[in-house]
Design a protein around this motif. Structure first.
Motif, mmCIF file in Angstrom:
data_model
loop_
_atom_site.group_PDB
_atom_site.id
_atom_site.type_symbol
_atom_site.label_atom_id
_atom_site.label_comp_id
_atom_site.label_asym_id
_atom_site.label_seq_id
_atom_site.Cartn_x
_atom_site.Cartn_y
_atom_site.Cartn_z
ATOM 1 N N LYS A 2 0.866 -1.189 0.000
ATOM 2 C CA LYS A 2 0.000 0.000 0.000
ATOM 3 C C LYS A 2 0.901 1.236 0.000
ATOM 4 N N VAL A 3 0.851 1.946 -1.096
ATOM 5 C CA VAL A 3 1.833 3.009 -1.304
ATOM 6 C C VAL A 3 1.300 4.378 -0.901
ATOM 7 N N THR A 4 2.154 5.154 -0.267
ATOM 8 C CA THR A 4 1.804 6.540 0.060
ATOM 9 C C THR A 4 2.909 7.474 -0.436
ATOM 10 N N PRO A 29 -2.300 10.363 2.062
ATOM 11 C CA PRO A 29 -2.332 10.851 3.456
ATOM 12 C C PRO A 29 -3.374 11.959 3.611
ATOM 13 N N PRO A 30 -3.930 12.121 4.817
ATOM 14 C CA PRO A 30 -4.885 13.224 4.998
ATOM 15 C C PRO A 30 -4.208 14.556 4.710
ATOM 16 N N ASN A 58 3.151 13.445 7.426
ATOM 17 C CA ASN A 58 2.348 12.791 6.376
ATOM 18 C C ASN A 58 2.513 11.272 6.423
ATOM 19 N N TYR A 59 3.782 10.818 6.516
ATOM 20 C CA TYR A 59 4.029 9.366 6.508
ATOM 21 C C TYR A 59 3.379 8.701 7.716
ATOM 22 N N LEU A 60 3.517 9.336 8.873
ATOM 23 C CA LEU A 60 2.978 8.714 10.088
ATOM 24 C C LEU A 60 1.451 8.602 9.991
ATOM 25 N N GLU A 61 0.816 9.638 9.436
ATOM 26 C CA GLU A 61 -0.650 9.571 9.306
ATOM 27 C C GLU A 61 -1.051 8.552 8.232
ATOM 28 N N PHE A 63 0.688 5.808 7.581
ATOM 29 C CA PHE A 63 0.898 4.493 8.204
ATOM 30 C C PHE A 63 -0.326 4.116 9.041
ATOM 31 N N GLU A 64 -0.891 5.121 9.725
ATOM 32 C CA GLU A 64 -2.091 4.846 10.541
ATOM 33 C C GLU A 64 -3.235 4.323 9.671
#
Ligand code: SF4
Length: 376
Positions: A2-4, A29-30, A58-61, A63-64
């Protein structure tokens, strides 16, 4: 997988289109909020550049929301951009995340490196398939740029403050939903129509301000405190020196692809800054000169606090301003910057430009009266 990817203005629309076209699952990301910034600030080194902090948020959100792979653009020195990817990797590793990071480095003459990197994470999709997906994404960026340019023209005349905001959202959603090149053409035409339907009043001859500075700060409204909207609502026509397609062309295409505007900009910067200092320092100087030549009333430099290339450019701007008769305002922002404080500084600058224009007009009309008197 799942890519962000990190946010940078409306880049998400094109990034999502490309990755989905390549059959990858995407987690957008949001949109950045105070929470995103707080997460980034909490886990990044204090003196890291502001864009890095927000990207970490952004990455941390993402990942959530289930993301387990990151695609990001790499960078090269001499400023800290060359270490961005490594620092982000270290931060996320220290936090214990398990993920894959794909860094798309600027090819600098070797397009094959970039293509191989893309092939690696897209499951060896054919070159033709990658090209088609990239082209579709690039066309989406072109459509978004057209929407943003029209937005600034419409906002300066909007009859009711804020009237343009809803139309922009609608136009962006239309571009996002377009699933083919034909769809995209229709979506762009419809998006521009939506913007043109915003009720407007006659604004006469608005002040014109050019925005220059570091690319992320210019393209991401969350970090620049929506400066284009703020200026537009003050009745100023804004143009920024970089749009998304410009960034992709200069960052992800090969060195040998030089474009006319870029050549002109480098020539304009040369008497002040003839060598590369990293980031967008040269662009800030060159484009300030070009805005002056085009008769703009002023330029505003927007940069993250401690950004080395922009500090170099800032030290040269007073000379550019004097030589070309164009006032400038430098804004170095960090996570503590607030909209109210920025508005006060913008209002003061706009006020100065208005008075300067008025004085010039008065001087010009006195001169023409004197000339008329002599010729009688
Ligand atoms: S250009 Fe400025 S903000 Fe960007 S990485 Fe370099 S120093 Fe940091």
């Amino acid at each position: 997988m799942k890519v962000t990817f990190p946010h940078m203005g409306t880049l998400w629309v094109a990034a999502k289109a490309i990755l989905e076209d390549l059959d990858l699952e995407v987690v957008v990301p949001p949109r950045p909020t105070t929470r995103t910034m707080n997460l980034g600030v909490k886990h990044s080194p204090e003196f890291a550049c502001l864009p890095l902090k927000l990207c970490v948020g952004n990455y941390l959100e993402a990942f959530e929301r289930g993301a387990d792979a990151i695609v990001m653009a790499g960078g090269i020195g001499p400023c800290r951009f060359g270490y961005y990817a490594q620092v982000e990797r270290e931060i996320l590793n220290d936090l214990g995340y398990s993920y894959r990071m794909i860094v798309l480095e600027p090819p600098k003459g070797h397009l094959s490196d970039l293509v191989n990197e893309i092939k690696g994470f897209t499951g060896q999709r054919s070159l033709r398939r990658i090209y088609q997906a990239a082209l579709f994404g690039y066309r989406k960026l072109g459509a978004l740029d057209a929407i943003e340019r029209r937005t600034n023209q419409v906002r300066v005349d909007e009859a009711a403050r804020g009237g343009t905001g809803h139309a922009v959202q609608k136009a962006t959603a239309l571009i996002d939903r377009a699933a083919s090149m034909d769809d995209l053409k229709t979506a762009l035409a419809r998006g521009l129509e939506v913007l043109d339907q915003v009720p407007r009043k006659e604004s006469g001859d608005p002040l014109k301000i050019g925005l220059v500075g570091e690319v992320y700060m210019l393209l991401e409204p969350y970090v620049n405190l929506d400066i284009e909207r703020q200026l537009g609502e003050m009745g100023v026509l804004v143009e920024r020196h970089v749009y998304l397609t410009d960034w992709v062309r200069s960052h992800l295409t090969a060195d040998f692809l030089r474009f006319d505007h870029e050549r002109e900009m480098r020539q304009a910067a040369k008497p002040y800054l003839g060598h590369w200092v990293g980031g967008h320092g040269v662009e800030t100087i060159g484009n300030s000169v070009l805005y002056a030549r085009r008769g703009f009333d002023g330029v505003i430099q927007v940069a993250p606090l401690t950004c080395m290339p922009e500090i170099v450019a800032r030290s040269l701007l007073p000379v550019v301003s004097q030589d070309h008769g164009i006032p400038f305002l430098s804004l170095f922002l960090d996570e503590h910057a607030g909209e109210a404080g920025l508005r006060t500084r913008l209002e003061a600058f706009v006020d100065l430009l208005e008075r300067r224009r008025e004085q010039r007009r008065r001087r010009a009309s006195t001169l023409s009266l004197e000339v008329a008197g002599h010729s009688r």
